[in-house]
Design a protein around this motif. Structure first.
Motif, short mmCIF file in Angstrom:
data_model
loop_
_atom_site.label_atom_id
_atom_site.label_comp_id
_atom_site.label_asym_id
_atom_site.label_seq_id
_atom_site.Cartn_x
_atom_site.Cartn_y
_atom_site.Cartn_z
N ASP A 28 104.11 33.98 58.75
CA ASP A 28 103.40 33.04 59.62
C ASP A 28 103.51 33.50 61.08
OD1 ASP A 28 102.64 31.15 57.63
OD2 ASP A 28 104.67 30.33 57.65
N ALA A 29 104.68 34.04 61.44
CA ALA A 29 104.93 34.46 62.82
C ALA A 29 105.90 35.63 62.83
CB ALA A 29 105.54 33.29 63.62
N VAL A 30 105.77 36.47 63.86
CA VAL A 30 106.65 37.63 64.02
C VAL A 30 107.11 37.65 65.48
CG1 VAL A 30 106.85 40.14 63.87
CG2 VAL A 30 105.32 38.93 62.30
N GLU A 31 108.43 37.71 65.67
CA GLU A 31 109.01 37.89 67.00
C GLU A 31 109.49 39.33 67.08
OE1 GLU A 31 112.01 34.91 68.13
OE2 GLU A 31 111.41 33.89 66.27
N LEU A 32 109.25 39.98 68.22
CA LEU A 32 109.69 41.37 68.36
C LEU A 32 109.98 41.72 69.79
CD1 LEU A 32 106.74 42.82 69.26
CD2 LEU A 32 106.39 42.45 66.86
N PRO A 33 110.88 42.72 69.97
CA PRO A 33 111.27 43.12 71.32
C PRO A 33 110.34 44.20 71.87
CG PRO A 33 112.61 44.30 69.74
CD PRO A 33 111.69 43.41 68.95
N SER A 34 109.75 43.94 73.01
CA SER A 34 109.00 44.99 73.70
C SER A 34 109.86 45.44 74.88
CB SER A 34 107.64 44.49 74.18
OG SER A 34 107.77 43.71 75.35
N THR A 35 109.46 46.49 75.52
CA THR A 35 110.21 46.92 76.70
C THR A 35 110.05 45.94 77.85
OG1 THR A 35 108.36 48.34 77.34
CG2 THR A 35 110.16 49.38 76.11
N SER A 36 109.06 45.04 77.74
CA SER A 36 108.83 44.03 78.78
C SER A 36 109.46 42.68 78.45
CB SER A 36 107.33 43.82 78.99
OG SER A 36 106.71 45.01 79.33
N GLY A 37 110.07 42.56 77.27
CA GLY A 37 110.65 41.30 76.83
C GLY A 37 110.17 40.97 75.43
N ALA A 46 95.20 38.12 69.80
CA ALA A 46 94.38 39.17 70.39
C ALA A 46 95.04 40.53 70.14
CB ALA A 46 94.24 38.94 71.89
N PRO A 47 94.24 41.57 69.98
CA PRO A 47 94.82 42.91 69.78
C PRO A 47 95.73 43.32 70.93
CG PRO A 47 92.49 42.91 69.24
CD PRO A 47 92.79 41.59 69.90
N LEU A 48 96.80 44.02 70.57
CA LEU A 48 97.80 44.43 71.55
C LEU A 48 98.50 45.67 71.03
CD1 LEU A 48 99.78 43.71 74.01
CD2 LEU A 48 101.16 42.57 72.28
N LEU A 49 98.77 46.59 71.91
CA LEU A 49 99.62 47.74 71.62
C LEU A 49 100.74 47.70 72.64
CD1 LEU A 49 100.08 50.33 69.97
CD2 LEU A 49 98.74 51.54 71.67
N ALA A 50 101.99 47.66 72.18
CA ALA A 50 103.12 47.55 73.09
C ALA A 50 104.22 48.52 72.69
CB ALA A 50 103.68 46.12 73.08
N GLU A 51 105.01 48.92 73.68
CA GLU A 51 106.16 49.78 73.44
C GLU A 51 107.34 48.91 73.03
OE1 GLU A 51 108.66 53.29 75.72
OE2 GLU A 51 107.14 52.18 76.82
N LEU A 52 108.01 49.30 71.93
CA LEU A 52 109.19 48.56 71.47
C LEU A 52 110.39 48.87 72.33
CD1 LEU A 52 109.27 48.91 67.57
CD2 LEU A 52 108.82 46.84 68.89
N GLY A 53 111.20 47.87 72.55
CA GLY A 53 112.52 48.06 73.13
C GLY A 53 113.54 48.00 72.02
N ALA A 54 114.77 47.69 72.35
CA ALA A 54 115.83 47.53 71.35
C ALA A 54 116.08 46.05 71.16
CB ALA A 54 117.11 48.22 71.81
N GLY A 55 116.15 45.61 69.91
CA GLY A 55 116.40 44.21 69.63
C GLY A 55 116.05 43.86 68.21
N GLU A 56 115.83 42.58 67.95
CA GLU A 56 115.55 42.11 66.61
C GLU A 56 114.09 41.76 66.40
OE1 GLU A 56 119.66 40.09 65.01
OE2 GLU A 56 118.13 38.76 65.82
N VAL A 57 113.59 42.16 65.25
CA VAL A 57 112.31 41.67 64.75
C VAL A 57 112.66 40.53 63.82
CG1 VAL A 57 110.35 42.18 63.25
CG2 VAL A 57 111.10 43.88 64.91
N ARG A 58 112.04 39.38 64.04
CA ARG A 58 112.28 38.22 63.19
C ARG A 58 110.96 37.78 62.58
NH1 ARG A 58 117.09 34.88 64.29
NH2 ARG A 58 118.46 36.13 65.59
#
Length: 144
Positions: A28-37, A46-58
Motif C-alpha cells: 500500500d505504501a513504501v517509505e525509503l531513505p533518499s539523500t535528501s531525507g 508522480a514519477p520520481l527518480l531519487a538517489e538512495l541514502g542509508a536507512g530503512e525501506v519500510r
C-alpha cells in the motif's frame, strides 16, 4: 512475480542489490531513505527518480505485509504503479552483522578525527558513520 492489477491501488515493489533480488511484492505504501531525507510513496504517485541514502525501506500492506530492509546507496524509481529500488547494499535486519557495523562506525569516527582540512575526507567519514549508524539502528530497532 507480484504484479498489482490495473487500478488495484497497490504498488508493485522490487528491491534489488547487485547480487540478488530481495523482494518482489505489492504494498500500500513504501517509505525509503533518499539523500535528501525520507520519502513515502503511495499508488498513483508522480514519477520520481531519487538517489538512495542509508536507512530503512519500510513496506506497509499488500502482499508484503509489514517489512523493513536496510539499504545504502543506489537509486529508486517511483512510477504511479511501481517502485523499483536499486541498492548497492540491501539487507534484512537479521542479516546485519552488528559487530562489523560497530567497527565501521569506529573507523568512520577515526577518519573524521583525522580528516584535517580535507572536506572530501569529512564527507567520506560522515557517509561511513551514517551507514554504520543506520545498520545498527535497523538491526536493533523494533521489528514491524
Amino acid at each position: 512475480m507480484a504484479e498489482a492489477g490495473a487500478n488495484s491501488g497497490l504498488l508493485t515493489v522490487r528491491l534489488v542489490s547487485p547480487d540478488r533480488m530481495l523482494l518482489e511484492a505489492t504494498a500500500d505504501a513504501v517509505e525509503l531513505p533518499s539523500t535528501s531525507g525520507y520519502l513515502e510513496t503511495l499508488y498513483g504517485a508522480a514519477p520520481l527518480l531519487a538517489e538512495l541514502g542509508a536507512g530503512e525501506v519500510r513496506l506497509h500492506g499488500g502482499t508484503s505485509g509489514e517489512q523493513k530492509f536496510f539499504v545504502a546507496w543506489g537509486f529508486v524509481e517511483v512510477l504511479p504503479e511501481r517502485v523499483t529500488i536499486l541498492a548497492e547494499i540491501a539487507l534484512r535486519p537479521e542479516e546485519i552483522d552488528k559487530a562489523a557495523a560497530a567497527k565501521e562506525l569506529e573507523a568512520g569516527e577515526k577518519m573524521w578525527n583525522e580528516a584535517g582540512d580535507d572536506a572530501a575526507k569529512y564527507d567520506y567519514a560522515n557517509a561511513t558513520m551514517r551507514e554504520a549508524e543506520e545498520k545498527l539502528a535497523s538491526a536493533e530497532g523494533p521489528s514491524l
